[in-house]
Design an enzyme around this catalytic site. Structure first.
Site, PDB file in Angstrom:
ATOM      1  N   ASP A   1      30.359  39.542  43.281  1.00  0.00           N
ATOM      2  CA  ASP A   1      31.500  39.194  42.433  1.00  0.00           C
ATOM      3  C   ASP A   1      32.768  39.211  43.307  1.00  0.00           C
ATOM      4  OD1 ASP A   1      32.219  39.498  39.135  1.00  0.00           O
ATOM      5  OD2 ASP A   1      33.849  40.009  40.519  1.00  0.00           O
TER       6      ASP A   1
ATOM      7  N   HIS B   1      35.542  40.334  42.718  1.00  0.00           N
ATOM      8  CA  HIS B   1      36.252  41.608  42.583  1.00  0.00           C
ATOM      9  C   HIS B   1      35.377  42.749  43.100  1.00  0.00           C
ATOM     10  CE1 HIS B   1      37.787  38.875  39.349  1.00  0.00           C
ATOM     11  NE2 HIS B   1      38.929  39.241  39.893  1.00  0.00           N
TER      12      HIS B   1
ATOM     13  N   ASP C   1      32.700  34.424  40.321  1.00  0.00           N
ATOM     14  CA  ASP C   1      34.142  34.161  40.404  1.00  0.00           C
ATOM     15  C   ASP C   1      34.648  34.007  41.840  1.00  0.00           C
ATOM     16  OD1 ASP C   1      33.527  36.819  40.635  1.00  0.00           O
ATOM     17  OD2 ASP C   1      34.820  37.501  39.007  1.00  0.00           O
TER      18      ASP C   1
ATOM     19  N   HIS D   1      32.986  47.096  36.669  1.00  0.00           N
ATOM     20  CA  HIS D   1      34.227  47.863  36.821  1.00  0.00           C
ATOM     21  C   HIS D   1      34.263  49.107  35.918  1.00  0.00           C
ATOM     22  CE1 HIS D   1      35.904  44.752  39.290  1.00  0.00           C
ATOM     23  NE2 HIS D   1      35.999  43.862  38.322  1.00  0.00           N
TER      24      HIS D   1
HETATM   25 ZN   LIG Z   1      34.917  39.525  38.958  1.00  0.00          ZN
END
Ligand SMILES: [Zn+2]
Length: 371
Positions: free
Chosen positions: A180, A182, A268, A143
């Site tokens: 991931d 996200h 995750d 990120h």
């Molecule tokens: Zn993540």
């Protein structure tokens, strides 16, 4: 029978010393929210490393020591102002580098050690000392912005790995796949207009960052089409992920024919994760890893570098990680995932119509259905 592969393993005890402090994800100060461990604490990674060490993989993996990335190497992506600000925040004892992203005094030094671990892994893979490599680094990176920390991430480990392979080794075409839960905003932003870098992110729809990773975000300028987002609905499990992988990720990478593959490996999207709302079991990560290895064999001499990202279940991340490592090294440890049958028996693991519709839409958007 396929021979065992030489898999590089990058880990350092110091990765566990990045101090995210006693903190919770709400806005402090509060008299009604008790502080606790930050979600991105060291325990998941410590337990992953520990499971590797008690397994037969401990004798199979090729240890690669990390080093601290130089300022010049970080400047391939990050701005000098950001590096200075992060360094002085840490030197002052630490604090919040960004919302929900606390750092300790040593965090900048450790983040540089994480990047340097990726760079050493890239060198080892490209120079043929290993066939592929897994970097169990921390803090995470997928990120991180060029000019700011973001979402628990300080430095863009994976993006900087790609820049290193480009500039030092002259490799041109990369595929970056982010599983991931996200969205992989760092790589998407870094290479948005680059037609030589295919970025693919499969993630939970509109989870984090907010409003990123939409189906229609597909690169811009010369890079239009070289960015694929697969925003799966919350609750997606084995069936949805395998459908997305088989019908989008595999054909897209096949068509693109990269010279090297990077994977942003967050665990995750597992069924036990406290921050994601998906239902994967370790077998699903192994399934995707096998597919990526086959693609890498066909297109790029097996060259894959995996960087560890999120994953917040201390109990389950180690088994997901071990499953991926077993595939990378083509070595079965015989260690059973104690949670797998339980997770695979959950209702909703089969592909559902609304998940199928999303995968179909992504295929259509990216011309994977043919003319
Ligand atoms: Zn993540």
């Amino acid at each position: 029978m396929t021979l065992a592969r030489r898999t590089g393993w990058v880990f350092a005890e110091q990765y566990l010393w990045h101090d995210t402090q006693r903190y919770n994800l709400t806005v402090a100060p509060s008299l009604t929210v008790q502080p606790g461990e930050h979600a991105e604490n060291e325990e998941t990674k410590r337990r992953f490393s520990n499971l590797v060490e008690v397994s037969s993989l401990a004798d199979e993996l090729v240890r690669i020591k990390p080093r601290q990335a130089s300022r010049e190497e970080l400047l391939r992506f990050h701005t000098p102002q950001y590096l200075d600000a992060l360094e002085s925040l840490c030197l002052s004892g630490g604090g919040l580098a960004a919302s929900k992203t606390p750092v300790g005094a040593a965090s900048y030094a450790i983040a540089r050690l994480a990047v340097g671990g990726v760079l050493n892994a890239v060198d080892a893979v490209v120079e043929g000392r290993v066939d592929n490599a897994y970097v169990l680094c921390r803090p995470p990176g997928h990120h991180a912005n060029s000019d700011a920390a973001y979402g628990f991430c300080l430095l863009a480990n994976g993006v900087l790995g790609v820049k290193h392979a480009q500039q030092v080794h002259g490799i041109r075409r990369f595929a970056i796949f982010d599983w991931d839960v996200h969205h992989g905003n760092s790589a998407e932003t870094a290479f948005l207009e680059d037609p030589d870098i295919l970025t693919i992110s499969v993630h939970q729809d509109d989870l984090f960052p907010p409003k990123r990773g939409n189906l229609g975000d597909m690169g811009s300028g010369a890079g239009r089409g070289a960015n694929i987002n697969i925003p799966l609905p919350p609750g997606s499990g084995s069936g949805a992920y395998r459908e997305a992988f088989d019908r989008v990720v595999v054909p897209a990478i096949e068509r693109f024919a990269p010279e090297m593959i990077f994977i942003a490996s967050g665990f995750d999207a597992s069924a036990m994760d406290p921050l994601g709302h998906m239902m994967l079991a370790s077998a699903d990560y192994a399934y995707m890893m096998r597919g990526l290895l086959a693609l890498a064999e066909r297109h790029c001499g097996g060259r894959i570098v995996v960087t560890h990202e999120g994953g917040y279940s201390a109990a389950y991340v180690p088994y997901c990680g071990l499953a991926v490592l077993e595939e990378l090294a083509n070595h079965k440890t015989g260690i059973e995932d104690p949670f797998m049958q339980h997770i695979l028996s959950y209702g909703g693991q089969q592909l559902a119509a609304h998940q199928q519709a999303l995968v179909d839409a992504v295929r259509q958007h990216h011309g994977l259905d043919g003319p």
